[in-house]
Write a protein that holds these residues in place. Structure first.
Motif, PDB file in Angstrom:
ATOM      1  N   HIS A  55      39.457  27.888  41.659  1.00 54.03           N
ATOM      2  CA  HIS A  55      40.173  28.866  42.482  1.00 54.03           C
ATOM      3  C   HIS A  55      39.311  30.113  42.705  1.00 54.03           C
ATOM      4  CE1 HIS A  55      44.151  27.189  43.188  1.00 54.03           C
ATOM      5  NE2 HIS A  55      44.154  26.714  41.954  1.00 54.03           N
ATOM      6  N   ARG A  56      38.630  30.559  41.677  1.00 51.61           N
ATOM      7  CA  ARG A  56      37.775  31.746  41.809  1.00 51.61           C
ATOM      8  C   ARG A  56      36.602  31.478  42.753  1.00 51.61           C
ATOM      9  NH1 ARG A  56      36.987  34.082  35.615  1.00 51.61           N
ATOM     10  NH2 ARG A  56      39.150  34.755  35.272  1.00 51.61           N
ATOM     11  N   ARG A  59      37.838  31.520  46.281  1.00 56.21           N
ATOM     12  CA  ARG A  59      38.186  32.884  46.687  1.00 56.21           C
ATOM     13  C   ARG A  59      36.943  33.709  46.959  1.00 56.21           C
ATOM     14  NH1 ARG A  59      40.295  36.087  41.862  1.00 56.21           N
ATOM     15  NH2 ARG A  59      38.028  36.047  41.526  1.00 56.21           N
ATOM     16  N   ARG A  63      37.632  32.987  52.789  1.00 54.40           N
ATOM     17  CA  ARG A  63      38.640  32.151  53.418  1.00 54.40           C
ATOM     18  C   ARG A  63      38.016  31.287  54.510  1.00 54.40           C
ATOM     19  NH1 ARG A  63      42.776  36.502  55.261  1.00 54.40           N
ATOM     20  NH2 ARG A  63      42.928  34.954  56.943  1.00 54.40           N
TER      21      ARG A  63
END
Length: 217
Positions: A55-56, A59, A63
């Protein structure tokens, strides 16, 4: 239950939003995948759980809708160059068809003469635009930005060349039965048909890329 991999979801979203040559697009996605994999591995070495690290990494990468425009521009340039090369290859085919139709146009049928003149104009336009496109999207990109209308111009010129070759193929097929040199005329018709398929497919892909760039602007 297993949760979806954030990296794979991200790659799928980005891949779906991009249009361009399959090989260039695949290479681009491999680079993104490798970069995200390296970022995930770097964090897991410090004890961060894999899912959290993924997830990091996604991110921090940005995007998909934010980075897609720059990726799409790169793919559009690649497709423009491919279509320009296809148009350049089509020029000698157009010239041969034009010469054969011009010879056949010595009979009273003025339509063959008009088509021959049309093919000569298309060959000239396709050749000039192909050279311009290959130059503008080559070394000059280091000094000057690529004109944003160039992909569309190349796409529609290649489309016109493809249509011209289709018309020439039909005309040559009809006149081959009446021509004294019918084997050459028939061969040119077959060559025009094959070239039409190649150029038309590339022009269609280039139009799609040009529209995608406009949508991402």
């Amino acid at each position: 239950m297993t949760t979806a991999d954030p990296v794979e979801d991200y790659l799928a979203t980005l891949t779906t939003s991009l249009h361009g040559p399959a090989r260039a697009k695949a290479a681009m996605m491999r680079e993104v995948r490798d970069g995200l994999a390296d970022a995930v591995e770097a964090q897991t070495r410090f004890g961060v759980p894999h899912d959290q690290a993924a997830h990091r990494a996604v991110r921090d990468f940005g995007r998909a809708d934010e980075i897609a425009p720059s990726f799409q521009r790169e793919l559009t340039i690649a497709q423009t160059r491919r279509t320009a090369r296809a148009a350049a290859v089509a020029v000698p085919v157009l010239v041969v068809c034009q010469l054969l139709l011009h010879t056949a146009a010595r009979d009273p049928d003025w339509r063959l003469g008009a088509l021959a003149a049309h093919l000569a104009a298309l060959a000239t336009a396709a050749g000039l635009l192909a050279v311009t496109a290959l130059t503008a999207t080559g070394p000059l990109t280091r000094l000057l930005p690529t004109p944003h209308r160039l992909p569309a111009a190349v796409a529609w010129t290649a489309t016109a060349a493809a249509v011209g070759m289709a018309l020439a193929a039909v005309a040559l097929a009809v006149t081959s039965a009446l021509s004294a040199n019918w084997p050459l005329t028939a061969l040119a018709g077959v060559l025009a048909t094959v070239a039409h398929g190649v150029v038309a497919a590339s022009a269609r892909a280039c139009r799609q890329c040009a529209r995608a760039v406009q949508e991402h602007r």
